[in-house]
Design a protein around this motif. Structure first.
Motif, PDB file in Angstrom:
ATOM      1  N   ARG A 121       2.797   3.597  -6.661  1.00  0.00           N
ATOM      2  CA  ARG A 121       2.179   3.359  -4.526  1.00  0.00           C
ATOM      3  C   ARG A 121       2.187   5.168  -4.111  1.00  0.00           C
ATOM      4  NH1 ARG A 121       6.521   3.688  -1.150  1.00  0.00           N
ATOM      5  NH2 ARG A 121       8.184   2.966  -1.672  1.00  0.00           N
ATOM      6  N   SER A 126      11.828   3.582   4.919  1.00  0.00           N
ATOM      7  CA  SER A 126      10.820   3.165   4.598  1.00  0.00           C
ATOM      8  C   SER A 126      10.139   2.156   4.199  1.00  0.00           C
ATOM      9  CB  SER A 126      10.948   3.611   2.943  1.00  0.00           C
ATOM     10  OG  SER A 126      11.504   3.541   2.240  1.00  0.00           O
ATOM     11  N   ASP A 157       9.951  -0.184   2.177  1.00  0.00           N
ATOM     12  CA  ASP A 157      10.556  -1.285   1.341  1.00  0.00           C
ATOM     13  C   ASP A 157      12.148  -1.429   1.199  1.00  0.00           C
ATOM     14  OD1 ASP A 157      11.820   1.244   0.857  1.00  0.00           O
ATOM     15  OD2 ASP A 157      10.394   1.362  -1.499  1.00  0.00           O
ATOM     16  N   ASP A 174      14.539   0.883   1.941  1.00  0.00           N
ATOM     17  CA  ASP A 174      14.929   2.081   1.627  1.00  0.00           C
ATOM     18  C   ASP A 174      14.973   3.047   2.550  1.00  0.00           C
ATOM     19  OD1 ASP A 174      15.739   1.156  -0.964  1.00  0.00           O
ATOM     20  OD2 ASP A 174      14.330   2.989  -1.844  1.00  0.00           O
ATOM     21  N   SER A 198      17.564   7.328  -1.235  1.00  0.00           N
ATOM     22  CA  SER A 198      17.509   6.406  -0.611  1.00  0.00           C
ATOM     23  C   SER A 198      19.353   6.512  -0.753  1.00  0.00           C
ATOM     24  CB  SER A 198      17.686   5.137  -2.091  1.00  0.00           C
ATOM     25  OG  SER A 198      18.024   4.288  -1.526  1.00  0.00           O
TER      26      SER A 198
END
Length: 129
Positions: A77, A100, A102, A104, A126
């Motif tokens: 991605r 983010s 996701d 993180d 992260s």
């Protein structure tokens, strides 16, 4: 969200993350690298390069060049804008962070430059561990 690529210096540390996403999506490796001081360090904690440190713009640029080919993670991605926290500014330093998509959380330290613009000097992809 489609963020336009800005040209020239950024005078708000909040703009750094937005421009990283915009420039990465535009394939602008030079523009991405230009968001960092020459001796900046990035700690990669992206699930594939955990703990790897990138030091200086040559290493950062090389990473961004590879990123344009491979994308992020096994799904390949591109960067997407997450939920950005307001920058915490003290004098010529600013702490920026973003959750983010996701989940993180990134954390970065930016430094005000002599012309009043901001560049990142430290970037941790992260802070989750």
């Amino acid at each position: 969200m489609n963020i336009p690529v800005a040209k020239g210096p950024l005078f708000d540390p909040q703009d750094l993350e937005q421009q990283l996403v915009a420039r990465e999506n535009a394939g602008d490796v030079d523009g991405m690298t230009a968001l960092f001081e020459s001796d900046a360090v990035i700690e990669l904690n992206d699930g594939m390069n955990d703990g790897q440190l990138l030091r200086g713009t040559a290493a950062i640029r090389e990473f961004f060049e590879k990123l344009q080919v491979t994308g992020i993670g096994p799904e390949g991605r591109r960067f997407r804008m997450g939920e950005q926290r307001p920058a915490l500014i003290s004098g010529d330093l600013a702490l920026t962070s973003t959750r983010s998509i996701d989940g993180d959380i990134t954390s970065e330290v930016a430094r005000r430059q002599p012309d009043g613009s901001w560049l990142w000097v430290i970037d941790r992809y992260s802070v989750n561990w």
